[in-house]
Design a protein around this motif. Structure first.
Motif, PDB file in Angstrom:
ATOM      1  N   ILE A  17      31.356  47.467  43.446  1.00  0.00           N
ATOM      2  CA  ILE A  17      30.146  48.293  43.396  1.00  0.00           C
ATOM      3  C   ILE A  17      30.553  49.760  43.513  1.00  0.00           C
ATOM      4  CG2 ILE A  17      27.911  48.748  44.476  1.00  0.00           C
ATOM      5  CD1 ILE A  17      28.202  45.895  43.333  1.00  0.00           C
ATOM      6  N   PRO A  18      30.120  50.597  42.573  1.00  0.00           N
ATOM      7  CA  PRO A  18      30.457  52.021  42.662  1.00  0.00           C
ATOM      8  C   PRO A  18      29.703  52.696  43.817  1.00  0.00           C
ATOM      9  CG  PRO A  18      28.907  51.671  40.885  1.00  0.00           C
ATOM     10  CD  PRO A  18      29.275  50.306  41.416  1.00  0.00           C
ATOM     11  N   THR A  19      30.264  53.752  44.315  1.00  0.00           N
ATOM     12  CA  THR A  19      29.700  54.460  45.468  1.00  0.00           C
ATOM     13  C   THR A  19      28.210  54.778  45.321  1.00  0.00           C
ATOM     14  OG1 THR A  19      31.874  55.369  45.958  1.00  0.00           O
ATOM     15  CG2 THR A  19      29.992  56.472  46.966  1.00  0.00           C
ATOM     16  N   PRO A  20      27.728  55.290  44.163  1.00  0.00           N
ATOM     17  CA  PRO A  20      26.300  55.632  44.078  1.00  0.00           C
ATOM     18  C   PRO A  20      25.357  54.430  44.234  1.00  0.00           C
ATOM     19  CG  PRO A  20      27.512  56.622  42.256  1.00  0.00           C
ATOM     20  CD  PRO A  20      28.456  55.700  42.962  1.00  0.00           C
ATOM     21  N   LEU A  21      25.853  53.214  43.981  1.00  0.00           N
ATOM     22  CA  LEU A  21      24.992  52.033  44.075  1.00  0.00           C
ATOM     23  C   LEU A  21      25.134  51.287  45.399  1.00  0.00           C
ATOM     24  CD1 LEU A  21      25.315  50.583  40.459  1.00  0.00           C
ATOM     25  CD2 LEU A  21      23.507  52.024  41.403  1.00  0.00           C
TER      26      LEU A  21
ATOM     27  N   ASN B 165      25.634  48.834  51.585  1.00  0.00           N
ATOM     28  CA  ASN B 165      26.864  49.649  51.643  1.00  0.00           C
ATOM     29  C   ASN B 165      28.145  48.856  51.405  1.00  0.00           C
ATOM     30  OD1 ASN B 165      25.685  52.220  52.021  1.00  0.00           O
ATOM     31  ND2 ASN B 165      25.184  51.612  54.103  1.00  0.00           N
ATOM     32  N   ARG B 166      28.040  47.750  50.715  1.00  0.00           N
ATOM     33  CA  ARG B 166      29.227  46.955  50.394  1.00  0.00           C
ATOM     34  C   ARG B 166      29.903  47.503  49.150  1.00  0.00           C
ATOM     35  NH1 ARG B 166      28.077  41.014  52.283  1.00  0.00           N
ATOM     36  NH2 ARG B 166      26.427  41.473  53.775  1.00  0.00           N
ATOM     37  N   ASP B 167      31.232  47.535  49.171  1.00  0.00           N
ATOM     38  CA  ASP B 167      31.961  48.001  47.986  1.00  0.00           C
ATOM     39  C   ASP B 167      32.296  46.855  47.043  1.00  0.00           C
ATOM     40  OD1 ASP B 167      33.865  46.844  49.620  1.00  0.00           O
ATOM     41  OD2 ASP B 167      35.298  48.468  49.434  1.00  0.00           O
ATOM     42  N   THR B 168      32.246  45.622  47.535  1.00  0.00           N
ATOM     43  CA  THR B 168      32.383  44.440  46.682  1.00  0.00           C
ATOM     44  C   THR B 168      31.406  43.385  47.184  1.00  0.00           C
ATOM     45  OG1 THR B 168      34.139  43.445  48.002  1.00  0.00           O
ATOM     46  CG2 THR B 168      34.826  44.799  46.148  1.00  0.00           C
ATOM     47  N   ILE B 169      30.916  42.600  46.240  1.00  0.00           N
ATOM     48  CA  ILE B 169      30.066  41.468  46.593  1.00  0.00           C
ATOM     49  C   ILE B 169      30.533  40.278  45.761  1.00  0.00           C
ATOM     50  CG2 ILE B 169      28.065  42.846  47.269  1.00  0.00           C
ATOM     51  CD1 ILE B 169      26.827  42.254  44.562  1.00  0.00           C
ATOM     52  N   GLU B 170      30.245  39.089  46.237  1.00  0.00           N
ATOM     53  CA  GLU B 170      30.545  37.877  45.485  1.00  0.00           C
ATOM     54  C   GLU B 170      29.233  37.278  45.030  1.00  0.00           C
ATOM     55  OE1 GLU B 170      33.123  35.041  47.302  1.00  0.00           O
ATOM     56  OE2 GLU B 170      34.820  36.418  47.264  1.00  0.00           O
ATOM     57  N   VAL B 171      29.174  36.958  43.749  1.00  0.00           N
ATOM     58  CA  VAL B 171      27.979  36.349  43.183  1.00  0.00           C
ATOM     59  C   VAL B 171      28.388  35.149  42.343  1.00  0.00           C
ATOM     60  CG1 VAL B 171      26.548  38.433  43.221  1.00  0.00           C
ATOM     61  CG2 VAL B 171      27.998  37.998  41.272  1.00  0.00           C
ATOM     62  N   GLU B 172      27.392  34.366  41.974  1.00  0.00           N
ATOM     63  CA  GLU B 172      27.631  33.134  41.231  1.00  0.00           C
ATOM     64  C   GLU B 172      27.182  33.282  39.788  1.00  0.00           C
ATOM     65  OE1 GLU B 172      28.889  30.176  42.484  1.00  0.00           O
ATOM     66  OE2 GLU B 172      29.217  31.073  44.453  1.00  0.00           O
ATOM     67  N   GLY B 173      27.937  32.670  38.871  1.00  0.00           N
ATOM     68  CA  GLY B 173      27.549  32.650  37.473  1.00  0.00           C
ATOM     69  C   GLY B 173      28.731  32.379  36.579  1.00  0.00           C
ATOM     70  N   GLN B 174      28.439  32.026  35.337  1.00  0.00           N
ATOM     71  CA  GLN B 174      29.482  31.751  34.354  1.00  0.00           C
ATOM     72  C   GLN B 174      29.566  32.830  33.281  1.00  0.00           C
ATOM     73  OE1 GLN B 174      28.726  27.794  32.942  1.00  0.00           O
ATOM     74  NE2 GLN B 174      29.467  26.863  34.819  1.00  0.00           N
TER      75      GLN B 174
ATOM     76  N   VAL C 160      32.953  34.441  32.482  1.00  0.00           N
ATOM     77  CA  VAL C 160      33.800  34.807  33.612  1.00  0.00           C
ATOM     78  C   VAL C 160      34.300  33.534  34.274  1.00  0.00           C
ATOM     79  CG1 VAL C 160      32.727  37.044  34.043  1.00  0.00           C
ATOM     80  CG2 VAL C 160      31.805  35.006  35.133  1.00  0.00           C
ATOM     81  N   SER C 161      35.416  33.674  34.965  1.00  0.00           N
ATOM     82  CA  SER C 161      36.018  32.547  35.683  1.00  0.00           C
ATOM     83  C   SER C 161      36.235  32.949  37.127  1.00  0.00           C
ATOM     84  CB  SER C 161      37.362  32.182  35.058  1.00  0.00           C
ATOM     85  OG  SER C 161      37.217  31.840  33.708  1.00  0.00           O
ATOM     86  N   GLU C 162      36.361  31.958  37.977  1.00  0.00           N
ATOM     87  CA  GLU C 162      36.655  32.223  39.382  1.00  0.00           C
ATOM     88  C   GLU C 162      37.936  33.044  39.464  1.00  0.00           C
ATOM     89  OE1 GLU C 162      36.854  29.865  43.615  1.00  0.00           O
ATOM     90  OE2 GLU C 162      36.785  28.726  41.761  1.00  0.00           O
ATOM     91  N   GLY C 163      37.908  34.068  40.275  1.00  0.00           N
ATOM     92  CA  GLY C 163      39.067  34.949  40.405  1.00  0.00           C
ATOM     93  C   GLY C 163      38.983  36.194  39.546  1.00  0.00           C
ATOM     94  N   ASP C 164      38.084  36.201  38.550  1.00  0.00           N
ATOM     95  CA  ASP C 164      37.895  37.414  37.755  1.00  0.00           C
ATOM     96  C   ASP C 164      37.300  38.500  38.636  1.00  0.00           C
ATOM     97  OD1 ASP C 164      38.822  36.303  35.407  1.00  0.00           O
ATOM     98  OD2 ASP C 164      36.830  35.915  34.568  1.00  0.00           O
ATOM     99  N   VAL C 165      37.598  39.744  38.284  1.00  0.00           N
ATOM    100  CA  VAL C 165      37.004  40.883  38.979  1.00  0.00           C
ATOM    101  C   VAL C 165      36.146  41.641  37.978  1.00  0.00           C
ATOM    102  CG1 VAL C 165      37.446  43.035  40.198  1.00  0.00           C
ATOM    103  CG2 VAL C 165      38.916  41.063  40.606  1.00  0.00           C
ATOM    104  N   VAL C 166      34.888  41.811  38.329  1.00  0.00           N
ATOM    105  CA  VAL C 166      33.937  42.528  37.488  1.00  0.00           C
ATOM    106  C   VAL C 166      33.686  43.889  38.152  1.00  0.00           C
ATOM    107  CG1 VAL C 166      31.586  42.524  36.587  1.00  0.00           C
ATOM    108  CG2 VAL C 166      32.890  40.387  36.690  1.00  0.00           C
ATOM    109  N   SER C 167      33.749  44.938  37.347  1.00  0.00           N
ATOM    110  CA  SER C 167      33.522  46.294  37.859  1.00  0.00           C
ATOM    111  C   SER C 167      32.332  46.902  37.159  1.00  0.00           C
ATOM    112  CB  SER C 167      34.745  47.174  37.608  1.00  0.00           C
ATOM    113  OG  SER C 167      35.876  46.629  38.223  1.00  0.00           O
ATOM    114  N   ILE C 168      31.459  47.510  37.948  1.00  0.00           N
ATOM    115  CA  ILE C 168      30.335  48.273  37.406  1.00  0.00           C
ATOM    116  C   ILE C 168      30.720  49.744  37.528  1.00  0.00           C
ATOM    117  CG2 ILE C 168      27.912  48.890  37.687  1.00  0.00           C
ATOM    118  CD1 ILE C 168      27.508  46.125  38.952  1.00  0.00           C
TER     119      ILE C 168
END
Length: 92
Positions: free
Chosen positions: A7-11, A17-26, A76-84
């Motif tokens: 998660i980028p700082t502005p969001l 105030n988390r810089d990373t979150i884990e979510v579910e989806g394919q 996406v697969s488990e272990g992938d990192v998604v960046s906004i």
């Protein structure tokens, strides 16, 4: 399958105030849906009123821009990192 989203700082104020979150989806679409259900205030910052991802929001899967993959249908697969990454404008 959990996937990390950075998660980028502005969001961050909208993700407790988390810089990373884990979510579910394919797919990216499923991840974004899960994320905005968990953090509803994010939705207006990521999507326009017609439900489209805002043009200044860039999303990467493992450093690959989804616009050059399958867009929101990118798998996406488990272990992938998604960046906004919101686009930055300005200058002289």
């Amino acid at each position: 399958m959990p996937v990390k989203i950075t998660i980028p700082t502005p969001l961050r104020p909208y993700t407790e105030n988390r810089d990373t979150i884990e979510v579910e989806g394919q797919t990216i679409r499923e991840l974004l849906k899960d994320m905005t259900e968990r953090y509803p205030q994010l939705k207006r910052h990521l999507f326009s009123e017609d439900g489209r991802l805002r043009s200044f929001i860039n999303i990467y899967v493992n450093d690959e821009d989804i616009r050059y993959l399958d867009g929101e249908n990118t798998k996406v697969s488990e272990g992938d990192v998604v960046s906004i990454i919101p686009a930055i404008a300005g200058g002289n």
